[in-house]
Design a protein around this motif. Structure first.
Motif, mmCIF file in Angstrom:
data_model
loop_
_atom_site.group_PDB
_atom_site.id
_atom_site.type_symbol
_atom_site.label_atom_id
_atom_site.label_comp_id
_atom_site.label_asym_id
_atom_site.label_seq_id
_atom_site.Cartn_x
_atom_site.Cartn_y
_atom_site.Cartn_z
ATOM 1 N N TYR A 75 -5.038 21.435 11.657
ATOM 2 C CA TYR A 75 -6.381 21.513 11.094
ATOM 3 C C TYR A 75 -7.454 21.799 12.148
ATOM 4 N N ASN A 76 -7.036 22.151 13.359
ATOM 5 C CA ASN A 76 -7.967 22.514 14.426
ATOM 6 C C ASN A 76 -7.919 24.017 14.673
ATOM 7 N N SER A 77 -9.037 24.595 15.077
ATOM 8 C CA SER A 77 -9.047 25.990 15.500
ATOM 9 C C SER A 77 -10.187 26.227 16.472
ATOM 10 N N PHE A 78 -10.041 27.279 17.271
ATOM 11 C CA PHE A 78 -11.083 27.709 18.198
ATOM 12 C C PHE A 78 -11.465 29.139 17.819
ATOM 13 N N GLU A 79 -12.767 29.379 17.684
ATOM 14 C CA GLU A 79 -13.268 30.695 17.311
ATOM 15 C C GLU A 79 -14.181 31.217 18.419
ATOM 16 N N PHE A 80 -14.186 32.530 18.597
ATOM 17 C CA PHE A 80 -14.919 33.153 19.692
ATOM 18 C C PHE A 80 -15.846 34.222 19.123
#
Length: 280
Positions: A180-185
């Motif tokens: 349920y975690n994500s990193f967006e750029f």
């Protein structure tokens, strides 16, 4: 956060992950996994900087956020921000790197040391300060934005050689990765690239929430294309919790030494050319 029953601690952290050679392309950005053992007790860090999370000089074009006051960059006019610290668990902690932090809710971002059951787990081997996200409502995405726009606009006044730089490298230590975690750029409001916990775990055959394994405590590296103009990182989580540390940023106008073997090759070619002339 899934708490594993086994409690075996890793005695030594490998400097590269099993899947270091595995890379993932999301958009034009290239994502790879692997770094080096941090010698300051923070688990893993980027291979682009010193193992103790220091930089040699600001003009080198690398900047690090360890969430520890001890690694503040003296040459930058910054006041360490301890407003995200957790009472009784954040001795020596602060946000002290060149970034602007905003969160979707005041309680979403926290900085601390150590683990607390059902609150946050320190990334594997990390005995220092780290950051983590806590959703306003479990099951609903909350986010933290880390924005480098103002920093990029002002860096030339401190390091003239870096004026006009953009970010072409970003690294961070992602602890006990969950689905349920994500990193967006982002480039301003345009999504450039994204990596989700589910994608990382699938690539490395990891187990969600494992607090010890290399396959779920991962140093992530992102190389950005010159046209992408990355300037904002967003950490998204809908569960407890999203832990991260040792954010390293590299600017595209930093000096990159020429590989020694190419220099030697050049000398060799020069020698061949002169040899031909002498034989005429």
């Amino acid at each position: 956060m899934k708490i594993l029953k086994h409690k075996n601690k890793l005695a030594v952290f490998t400097t590269t992950l099993i899947a270091l050679a595995v890379s993932q392309t999301v958009g034009a950005a290239v994502i790879t996994f692997g770094g080096q053992t941090a010698t300051d007790g923070s688990g893993k860090t980027s291979s682009e900087i010193n193992a103790d999370n220091t930089i040699n000089d600001i003009s080198d074009g690398f900047f690090v956020e360890t969430f520890d006051r001890a690694t503040a960059i003296d040459s930058l006019p910054l006041t360490p921000d301890d407003s995200y610290n957790v009472a009784g668990a954040s001795s020596g902690c602060a946000i002290n790197s060149p970034l602007d932090v905003t969160a979707s809710d005041a309680s979403v971002l926290n900085v601390r040391k150590g683990s607390s059951r059902n609150v946050a787990a320190a990334p594997a081997g990390d005995n220092s300060c780290y950051a983590y996200t806590t959703p306003s409502t479990v099951g609903v995405d909350s986010f933290v934005d880390i924005d480098y726009t103002n920093f990029l606009n002002s860096i030339g006044s401190t390091a003239p050689s870096l004026a006009g730089s953009s970010v072409n490298y970003l690294g961070f230590y992602w602890g006990s990765v969950d689905t349920y975690n994500s990193f967006e750029f982002y480039s301003n409001d345009i999504l450039v690239s994204r990596i989700t916990g589910a994608e990382l775990l699938a690539e490395l055959n990891g187990t969600a929430g494992d607090q010890e394994a290399d396959s779920s405590n991962v140093y992530v590296n992102i190389a950005f294309d010159a046209n992408e103009a990355f300037n904002r990182l967003r950490v998204v989580s809908s569960g407890i919790a999203g832990e991260f540390d040792n954010i390293v940023v590299g600017l595209d106008k930093r000096d990159v030494p020429a590989p020694t073997n190419l220099a030697i090759l050049g000398l060799g070619l020069l020698g061949l050319g002169m040899s031909k002339r002498f034989k005429k």
